[in-house]
Design a protein around this motif. Structure first.
Motif, short mmCIF file in Angstrom:
data_model
loop_
_atom_site.label_atom_id
_atom_site.label_comp_id
_atom_site.label_asym_id
_atom_site.label_seq_id
_atom_site.Cartn_x
_atom_site.Cartn_y
_atom_site.Cartn_z
N ARG A 22 0.93 -1.12 0.15
CA ARG A 22 0.06 -0.03 0.07
C ARG A 22 0.94 1.11 0.08
NH1 ARG A 22 -3.26 -1.21 5.13
NH2 ARG A 22 -3.72 1.00 4.98
N GLU A 24 3.97 1.50 -1.13
CA GLU A 24 4.63 1.65 -2.46
C GLU A 24 3.49 2.14 -3.27
OE1 GLU A 24 7.83 -2.20 -2.11
OE2 GLU A 24 5.81 -2.37 -2.88
N ARG A 25 2.36 1.76 -3.38
CA ARG A 25 1.38 2.19 -4.46
C ARG A 25 1.09 3.68 -4.10
NH1 ARG A 25 -2.05 -1.33 -3.44
NH2 ARG A 25 -3.07 -0.70 -1.90
N LEU A 26 1.18 4.30 -2.97
CA LEU A 26 1.05 5.56 -2.79
C LEU A 26 1.94 6.46 -3.17
CD1 LEU A 26 -0.98 5.21 1.06
CD2 LEU A 26 -2.15 6.05 -1.33
N GLU A 28 3.96 5.61 -5.53
CA GLU A 28 3.82 5.67 -7.02
C GLU A 28 2.66 6.93 -7.30
OE1 GLU A 28 2.85 1.93 -8.38
OE2 GLU A 28 4.83 1.10 -7.72
N GLU A 29 1.75 6.76 -6.78
CA GLU A 29 0.66 8.02 -6.82
C GLU A 29 1.10 9.41 -6.83
OE1 GLU A 29 -2.99 6.94 -4.85
OE2 GLU A 29 -3.03 4.92 -5.65
N LYS A 30 1.98 9.43 -5.53
CA LYS A 30 2.42 10.76 -5.23
C LYS A 30 3.43 11.22 -6.32
CE LYS A 30 5.28 12.72 -1.35
NZ LYS A 30 5.94 12.31 -0.25
N LYS A 31 4.27 10.25 -6.66
CA LYS A 31 5.33 10.79 -7.77
C LYS A 31 4.39 11.30 -9.13
CE LYS A 31 9.31 9.09 -10.83
NZ LYS A 31 8.68 10.17 -11.74
N ALA A 32 3.43 10.26 -9.43
CA ALA A 32 2.71 10.73 -10.51
C ALA A 32 1.88 12.17 -10.32
CB ALA A 32 1.51 9.68 -10.75
N ILE A 33 1.69 12.46 -9.20
CA ILE A 33 1.03 13.82 -9.05
C ILE A 33 1.91 14.74 -8.76
CG2 ILE A 33 -0.01 15.13 -7.09
CD1 ILE A 33 -1.97 12.62 -6.42
N ASP A 35 4.82 14.76 -10.68
CA ASP A 35 5.10 14.95 -12.14
C ASP A 35 3.80 15.87 -12.88
OD1 ASP A 35 7.22 13.23 -11.90
OD2 ASP A 35 6.34 11.42 -12.95
N ASP A 36 2.72 15.63 -12.47
CA ASP A 36 1.61 16.41 -13.01
C ASP A 36 1.72 17.95 -12.85
OD1 ASP A 36 0.60 14.30 -14.18
OD2 ASP A 36 -1.01 13.89 -12.93
#
Length: 85
Positions: A22, A24-26, A28-33, A35-36
């Protein structure tokens, strides 16, 4: 080791693995955000906006208005004392 201890160990291992996955998934989402957000700042820069000023405004808007006003008062006082105003 008894059957109960083995079962408890398996449950703890499964729970730990679930927590790690969980996190790790969060992340990854944090990095994607992140980047946005960086893409939006790049777009703003491309349109001629000063990104440092934009970041300062975003930070200020996130602050409590009373805390921000108090900080601005202190900052102004210090700047006057240093002859900056």
């Amino acid at each position: 080791m008894s059957k109960a201890e083995t079962r408890a160990g398996k449950i703890a291992k499964d729970q730990l693995q679930s927590i790690i996955e969980r996190i790790e998934r969060l992340l990854e989402e944090k990095k994607a955000i992140a980047d946005d957000v960086a893409a939006v700042y790049a777009e703003a820069k491309g349109n001629g906006y000063d990104t440092k000023a934009l970041k300062a405004i975003v930070r200020m808007r996130a602050q409590d208005p009373n805390e921000r006003a108090e900080f601005e008062t202190i900052l102004e006082t210090y700047m006057q004392a240093l002859g900056m105003l």
